[in-house]
Design a protein around this motif. Structure first.
Motif, mmCIF file in Angstrom:
data_model
loop_
_atom_site.group_PDB
_atom_site.id
_atom_site.type_symbol
_atom_site.label_atom_id
_atom_site.label_comp_id
_atom_site.label_asym_id
_atom_site.label_seq_id
_atom_site.Cartn_x
_atom_site.Cartn_y
_atom_site.Cartn_z
ATOM 1 N N ILE A 1 -0.157 -9.059 -0.273
ATOM 2 C CA ILE A 1 -1.705 -8.881 -1.082
ATOM 3 C C ILE A 1 -2.004 -7.678 -0.893
ATOM 4 O O ILE A 1 -1.672 -6.928 -2.103
ATOM 5 C CB ILE A 1 -2.280 -10.001 -0.901
ATOM 6 C CG1 ILE A 1 -1.472 -11.814 -1.091
ATOM 7 C CG2 ILE A 1 -2.930 -9.925 -2.203
ATOM 8 C CD1 ILE A 1 -2.402 -12.787 -1.404
ATOM 9 N N GLY A 2 -2.173 -6.905 -0.288
ATOM 10 C CA GLY A 2 -2.325 -5.806 -0.098
ATOM 11 C C GLY A 2 -1.593 -5.332 -0.176
ATOM 12 O O GLY A 2 -1.915 -3.868 -0.614
ATOM 13 N N GLY A 3 -0.404 -4.543 0.717
ATOM 14 C CA GLY A 3 0.717 -4.353 0.282
ATOM 15 C C GLY A 3 1.064 -3.478 -0.760
ATOM 16 O O GLY A 3 1.613 -2.476 -1.141
ATOM 17 N N ALA A 4 1.562 -5.260 -2.148
ATOM 18 C CA ALA A 4 1.716 -5.089 -2.954
ATOM 19 C C ALA A 4 0.995 -4.420 -3.905
ATOM 20 O O ALA A 4 0.932 -4.155 -5.307
ATOM 21 C CB ALA A 4 2.161 -6.864 -3.460
ATOM 22 N N VAL A 5 -0.164 -4.910 -3.673
ATOM 23 C CA VAL A 5 -1.839 -3.879 -5.080
ATOM 24 C C VAL A 5 -1.547 -2.415 -4.572
ATOM 25 O O VAL A 5 -1.679 -1.996 -5.165
ATOM 26 C CB VAL A 5 -2.949 -4.654 -4.336
ATOM 27 C CG1 VAL A 5 -4.255 -4.040 -4.988
ATOM 28 C CG2 VAL A 5 -2.945 -6.433 -5.041
ATOM 29 N N ALA A 6 -1.328 -2.056 -3.123
ATOM 30 C CA ALA A 6 -0.782 -0.872 -2.431
ATOM 31 C C ALA A 6 0.323 -0.095 -3.512
ATOM 32 O O ALA A 6 0.175 1.235 -4.011
ATOM 33 C CB ALA A 6 -0.699 -0.657 -1.534
ATOM 34 N N GLY A 7 0.556 -1.317 -3.456
ATOM 35 C CA GLY A 7 2.666 -0.163 -3.606
ATOM 36 C C GLY A 7 2.201 0.291 -5.978
ATOM 37 O O GLY A 7 2.989 0.733 -6.095
ATOM 38 N N LEU A 8 1.644 -1.133 -6.393
ATOM 39 C CA LEU A 8 2.041 -0.925 -7.896
ATOM 40 C C LEU A 8 0.490 0.621 -7.950
ATOM 41 O O LEU A 8 0.973 1.668 -8.790
ATOM 42 C CB LEU A 8 0.950 -1.995 -8.736
ATOM 43 C CG LEU A 8 2.075 -3.517 -8.161
ATOM 44 C CD1 LEU A 8 0.959 -4.371 -9.031
ATOM 45 C CD2 LEU A 8 3.291 -2.860 -9.273
ATOM 46 N N SER A 9 -0.606 0.513 -7.130
ATOM 47 C CA SER A 9 -1.133 1.489 -6.781
ATOM 48 C C SER A 9 -0.346 2.956 -6.717
ATOM 49 O O SER A 9 -0.548 3.408 -8.363
ATOM 50 C CB SER A 9 -2.717 1.523 -6.103
ATOM 51 O OG SER A 9 -3.569 0.320 -7.088
ATOM 52 N N VAL A 10 -0.216 2.666 -6.087
ATOM 53 C CA VAL A 10 0.946 4.427 -5.525
ATOM 54 C C VAL A 10 1.844 4.715 -6.727
ATOM 55 O O VAL A 10 2.105 5.726 -7.616
ATOM 56 C CB VAL A 10 1.262 3.900 -4.344
ATOM 57 C CG1 VAL A 10 2.235 5.309 -3.809
ATOM 58 C CG2 VAL A 10 0.143 4.545 -3.017
ATOM 59 N N ALA A 11 2.045 3.379 -7.440
ATOM 60 C CA ALA A 11 3.388 3.695 -8.329
ATOM 61 C C ALA A 11 2.823 4.341 -9.383
ATOM 62 O O ALA A 11 3.210 4.756 -10.266
ATOM 63 C CB ALA A 11 3.993 2.670 -8.579
ATOM 64 N N ALA A 12 1.574 3.817 -10.381
ATOM 65 C CA ALA A 12 0.533 4.124 -11.146
ATOM 66 C C ALA A 12 -0.117 6.020 -11.104
ATOM 67 O O ALA A 12 0.040 6.379 -12.028
ATOM 68 C CB ALA A 12 -0.329 3.499 -10.892
ATOM 69 N N ILE A 13 0.286 5.954 -10.318
ATOM 70 C CA ILE A 13 -0.595 7.622 -9.809
ATOM 71 C C ILE A 13 0.675 8.728 -9.674
ATOM 72 O O ILE A 13 0.451 9.128 -10.518
ATOM 73 C CB ILE A 13 -0.895 7.552 -8.543
ATOM 74 C CG1 ILE A 13 -2.174 7.131 -8.264
ATOM 75 C CG2 ILE A 13 -1.320 9.093 -8.172
ATOM 76 C CD1 ILE A 13 -3.146 6.722 -6.842
ATOM 77 N N ILE A 14 1.526 7.911 -9.274
ATOM 78 C CA ILE A 14 2.424 8.843 -9.364
ATOM 79 C C ILE A 14 3.359 9.120 -10.573
ATOM 80 O O ILE A 14 4.229 10.412 -11.343
ATOM 81 C CB ILE A 14 3.853 8.268 -8.330
ATOM 82 C CG1 ILE A 14 3.837 8.272 -6.910
ATOM 83 C CG2 ILE A 14 5.581 9.063 -7.907
ATOM 84 C CD1 ILE A 14 4.464 7.979 -6.005
#
Length: 288
Positions: free
Chosen positions: A225-238
């Protein structure tokens, strides 16, 4: 069977607290922070590599006493072996740059402008030989490496990358320590059940296996769960930093970096499981 395998009867002895329990929530938060920090560190490292590669063979000839001597320096540079490109910076561009710093006063003062000539060398070329040839033609000229000019920036990027790596390791250690506390708290909560199991002949390993399985599943769930939320956040920032990505000439994170980031939540779940097992066995031998 694996340490994570347990029967239905054993599951009823130590019921799970679900996603709202302390271990899944803790690991989810730690995984989120770890992935974001690791992504930032990888992006900084990649940016430093791009900048370093872009200026590795780039130099500038600077002539402080004006542009009158520039043609001689350009001719000397072009005649030097290993030079692939020589181009003088437009004086109008220099004037506009000066205006950004001095404002309208730069026009009134009519300040003399230095001549700046960009020089690209081929791989393996000797900058010292080019510098000698240019200075022989124009004694006041200096050959300056772009990489030397950007050395403070590259050093800062390298330092921030190491800082990100250190933060990732600290987060992992903090997660392990928190899991140890959670495991010891679970022992206290189910102390009566554990004493009954010991009374009927259960070993410390069998008792620990009940808790390790649940902690492992909770840690893996929280990590995903934490990794998925972080991945989405990083993808949105990039995705929102398209202009910066275009200026850098490459994406700040590659597919290989993404694979490394995916392994972090799994690694932290595995670390939590191993640490919990060791802590539980030690606590059972000491306290029970």
């Amino acid at each position: 069977m694996s340490q994570l395998t347990i029967s239905d009867a054993e599951q009823r002895l130590i019921p799970s607290s679900g996603i709202r329990g302390p271990v899944p929530l803790l690991i989810a938060i730690m995984s989120f922070v770890m992935v974001v920090v690791a992504a930032a560190g990888l992006a900084l490292a990649n940016t430093g590599s791009v900048v370093r590669a872009g200026v590795e063979h780039r130099y500038s000839i600077q002539i402080s006493d004006g542009a009158a001597r520039a043609p001689a320096a350009i001719a000397a540079a072009r005649a030097s072996p290993g030079v692939s490109r020589v181009q003088q910076v437009d004086p109008a561009d220099l004037r506009r740059t000066l205006e950004r710093w001095l404002g309208p006063a730069s026009k009134e003062a009519d300040l003399p402008l230095p001549a700046i000539i960009d020089v690209d060398l081929k791989p393996g070329a000797k900058p010292a030989a080019v510098a000698r040839a240019v200075q022989k033609a124009v004694p006041s000229a200096r050959l300056i490496a772009h990489q030397a000019s950007l050395a403070p920036l590259l050093k800062a990027l390298r330092g921030l990358t190491l800082l990100a790596l250190g933060l990732v390791l600290m987060i992992a250690l903090a997660s392990a320590a928190a899991v140890v506390l959670a495991a010891r708290g679970a022992l206290d909560t189910h102390r009566g059940t554990i004493e009954v199991m010991h009374g009927i002949g259960a070993t410390d390993d069998q008792v620990a296996r009940l808790f390790v399985r649940q902690i492992g599943i909770d840690a893996l769930l929280g990590g995903i769960i934490g990794g998925a939320v972080a991945g989405l956040s990083v993808a949105a920032i990039i995705g929102g930093a398209g202009q910066a990505t275009m200026l850098a000439g490459a994406s700040p994170l590659s597919w290989q970096d993404a694979l490394w980031l995916v392994t972090l939540p799994i690694a932290i779940a595995l670390l939590a499981t191993l640490v919990a097992r060791s802590a539980l066995l030690r606590a059972l031998r000491e306290r029970l």
